[in-house]
Design a protein around this motif. Structure first.
Motif, mmCIF file in Angstrom:
data_model
loop_
_atom_site.group_PDB
_atom_site.id
_atom_site.type_symbol
_atom_site.label_atom_id
_atom_site.label_comp_id
_atom_site.label_asym_id
_atom_site.label_seq_id
_atom_site.Cartn_x
_atom_site.Cartn_y
_atom_site.Cartn_z
ATOM 1 N N ALA A 246 -0.464 -2.031 -0.514
ATOM 2 C CA ALA A 246 0.954 -1.382 -0.028
ATOM 3 C C ALA A 246 1.090 -0.853 -2.124
ATOM 4 C CB ALA A 246 1.083 -2.406 -0.774
ATOM 5 N N VAL A 247 0.848 -0.388 -3.117
ATOM 6 C CA VAL A 247 1.373 -0.071 -4.648
ATOM 7 C C VAL A 247 0.250 0.317 -5.125
ATOM 8 C CG1 VAL A 247 1.503 -0.832 -6.888
ATOM 9 C CG2 VAL A 247 2.556 -1.792 -4.500
ATOM 10 N N GLN A 248 -0.968 0.275 -4.870
ATOM 11 C CA GLN A 248 -2.259 0.845 -6.355
ATOM 12 C C GLN A 248 -1.973 1.867 -5.976
ATOM 13 O OE1 GLN A 248 -5.006 -1.756 -8.232
ATOM 14 N NE2 GLN A 248 -6.396 -0.716 -6.900
ATOM 15 N N TRP A 249 -2.973 2.540 -4.462
ATOM 16 C CA TRP A 249 -3.137 2.806 -4.116
ATOM 17 C C TRP A 249 -2.520 4.575 -4.617
ATOM 18 C CZ3 TRP A 249 -1.988 7.070 -1.058
ATOM 19 C CH2 TRP A 249 -0.926 6.924 0.076
ATOM 20 N N TRP A 250 -1.607 4.984 -4.442
ATOM 21 C CA TRP A 250 -0.642 5.890 -4.423
ATOM 22 C C TRP A 250 0.098 5.962 -6.044
ATOM 23 C CZ3 TRP A 250 4.477 4.515 -5.210
ATOM 24 C CH2 TRP A 250 4.961 3.538 -5.183
ATOM 25 N N SER A 251 0.151 4.681 -6.703
ATOM 26 C CA SER A 251 1.133 4.808 -7.825
ATOM 27 C C SER A 251 0.001 4.718 -9.070
ATOM 28 C CB SER A 251 1.736 3.307 -7.916
ATOM 29 O OG SER A 251 0.939 2.179 -8.007
ATOM 30 N N THR A 252 -1.365 4.632 -9.162
ATOM 31 C CA THR A 252 -1.896 4.720 -9.996
ATOM 32 C C THR A 252 -3.163 5.836 -10.367
ATOM 33 O OG1 THR A 252 -3.819 3.060 -9.543
ATOM 34 C CG2 THR A 252 -1.582 2.478 -10.314
#
Length: 575
Positions: A246-252
């Motif tokens: 939900a968060v890591q793949w697009w945000s880091t």
């Protein structure tokens, strides 16, 4: 464990071969900066794809996977499996765009996309930020892993290992440029895969293990096999699956899995013959990296739980390991000590090859930033190609020294992964949107970098303190960094002036031509989801074949075939 004369002959032969390749291609690589850093822009997709896979097969990768399996079971790998979404996004939305840009490094993007002096300053700052700081941290983690392996398998110190290996890798990286790296990557990948698969087969048939059936039914292993986390365990579900998906793949921003492409992945796309070769190279990389390669390491990780059920058992077996080098990631190298003479030479060579492949790529990529985006751009704009190649070779040596030195301040592969993810936390969405949202400007990028870096440094130092100022689990540190950094750069974007219309028009004309930048989005989205589902089906199919669940495995293979046909259709429509 015995390192026989035959083992040493195998290892020394290939080390000399790698050095010889670098010297052999040095004349061609030294013609000009594009030959040194992009190999003349005529590389085929298969060679570039293999190089991408080889580069991400670092000496620390088997140890990291083993650590994740031992700590959280097979499903613990979702912390990096989730990055497949980032990779597929690059395949269908960004690979063609990077190749069409015609730039030498991805940092040249800044002066294509943004206007004013600030665009140039941003480019120069990122050259040092990524090419030196971020790059050195990445390589230091690989150096640490290599040192642990050498200590256990060869009985040599961290300093000795880094001295010997650095000499060889610097020779072919500094002299052969990207062409030398690509050729050695190809050879090293073959060796690395043969070594890891052969070692896995031997290990699961050890008397202590007793074959696959006994391994999977062992009390230390049976509760570690699930491919998805236990949905009744809320904390594990949030940590292992929800946050990465939900968060890591697009945000880091993470090396090899940059949202929107970047780094050494972009370097290889820029070196491709054309947009089609850039796209297929990236697709091959994502299939091999996520679906095919992990299982030998996962199986060894499971086997290590039988032989070394806890960290104390590893430390007792290898008392020479210093406290700073102890950790669950050592279990992979510990298992390699059970291999016989002859096979250990192949496995040692495969691990050395994995180390050298990653380091050589990072060195060439980092020096390309230093030369093209800092030295030539700010120090000596009139620099000749000969000057640039010379500075590239010198910077290669300096980067290696810095990385080796910093490796003494790290402790485990997991620590490096968390540090790199935290540094890039919150910047990913910007890199995805900057191709399409004209409002984003240099100040957006500067804000994202500064905020995420300050947060990462704070948490890194906080974690090293005997009495931390803040007690916060690693996954919540990541979420905190993502939220604060994303809010920060979006506010800066809305409060500052966008790039001027002339620059934006020039950028859009070069990248998108006369077509709408959103042309074919429907088919690209279809390809993206088909690619993601297809690779996960392949990953789980292989796992279920190993687990003996053949009916489910064949069902997943059918899913792979359907998704492959849809991916092919989507790629054809984009040509």
């Amino acid at each position: 464990m015995t390192i026989s004369t035959l083992d040493w002959i195998i290892i020394i032969f290939f080390l000399l071969l790698f050095a010889g390749i670098g010297i052999y291609v040095s004349k061609q690589a030294g013609k000009d900066s594009k030959a040194f850093f992009l190999s003349g822009r005529n590389m085929p997709w298969w060679l570039l794809g293999v190089s991408m896979v080889a580069t991400t097969f670092a000496a620390d990768t088997p140890g990291l996977v083993t650590q994740l399996v031992r700590e959280n079971g097979v499903s613990g790998n979702w912390v990096w499996w989730a990055m497949l979404l980032t990779g597929m996004l690059t395949v269908f939305f960004y690979a063609r765009l990077w190749r069409k840009s015609g730039i030498t490094t991805d940092l040249e993007f800044y002066e294509l996309r943004y206007s004013g002096k600030i665009a140039g300053y941003l480019r120069g700052f990122r050259a040092i930020y990524l090419g030196v700081i971020f790059n050195v941290i990445t390589m230091a983690g690989v150096c640490l892993a290599g040192a642990k392996i050498a200590n256990i398998l060869l009985g040599i110190s961290q300093g000795e290992m880094l001295l010997y290996s650095s000499i060889i890798v610097v020779i072919y990286s500094a002299f052969g440029g990207l062409r030398g790296v690509l050729i050695t990557d190809f050879i090293q990948f073959i060796i690395a895969m043969i070594g890891s698969i052969w070692a896995t087969i031997y290990i699961i048939n050890l008397p202590e293990i007793g074959g696959t059936t006994n391994l999977l039914s062992h009390v230390n292993v049976s509760d570690k096999l699930a491919l998805l986390p236990d949905f009744s365990n809320t904390e594990a579900l949030i940590t292992v699956l929800i946050i990465p998906i939900a968060v890591q793949w697009w945000s880091t921003w993470y090396p090899g899995a940059e949202p929107g492409g970047g780094g050494y992945i972009a370097q290889r796309m820029l070196a491709a013959k054309d947009e089609k070769h850039a796209t297929w190279a990236t697709l091959f990389f994502n299939v091999a990296h996520y679906a095919i390669r992990p299982w030998p390491w996962i199986v060894v990780g499971l086997a290590s739980l039988v032989v070394f059920p806890n960290l104390e058992s590893i430390n007792q077996a290898f008392p020479s390991l210093s406290a700073s080098m102890q950790g669950e990631d050592v279990a992979y190298a510990a298992m390699m000590t059970y291999l016989p003479a002859g096979l250990i030479g192949i496995v040692l060579l495969s691990l050395i090859a994995a180390f050298m492949s990653t380091i050589s790529t990072q060195l060439n990529w980092g020096s390309s930033y230093i030369v093209n985006d800092f030295y030539k751009r700010f120090i000596k704009p009139e620099a000749t190609d000969k000057d640039q190649v010379l500075v590239g070779r010198i910077s290669t040596i300096v980067l290696m020294i810095l990385a080796a030195a910093f490796s003494f301040f790290l402790q485990s592969a997991g620590e490096v992964l968390n540090l790199l993810l935290q540094i890039g936390a919150g910047t990913g969405l910007l890199f995805i949107l900057r191709w399409f949202w004209g409002r984003i400007n240099p100040y957006s990028e500067i804000a994202a970098m500064i905020i995420s870096f300050i947060i990462a440094v704070f948490f890194f130092i906080n974690g090293k303190m005997e009495t931390p100022m803040i007690e916060l689990a690693g996954h919540w540190q990541l979420v905190f960094g993502v939220v604060v950094t994303t809010i920060g750069w979006i506010l800066v974007t809305l409060l500052t002036k966008p790039t001027d219309d002339k620059t934006l028009h020039s950028f859009n004309s070069l990248i998108f031509g006369t077509d709408s930048k959103f042309k074919g989005f429907g088919m690209k989205i279809l390809g993206f989801f088909s690619g993601v589902i297809g690779v996960y089906c392949a990953l789980f199919a292989i796992g279920n074949f190993i687990y003996g669940k053949t009916t489910l495995a064949f069902g997943l293979v059918a899913g792979v075939i359907i998704c492959a046909l849809l991916v092919r259709k989507a790629l054809k429509s984009a040509q």
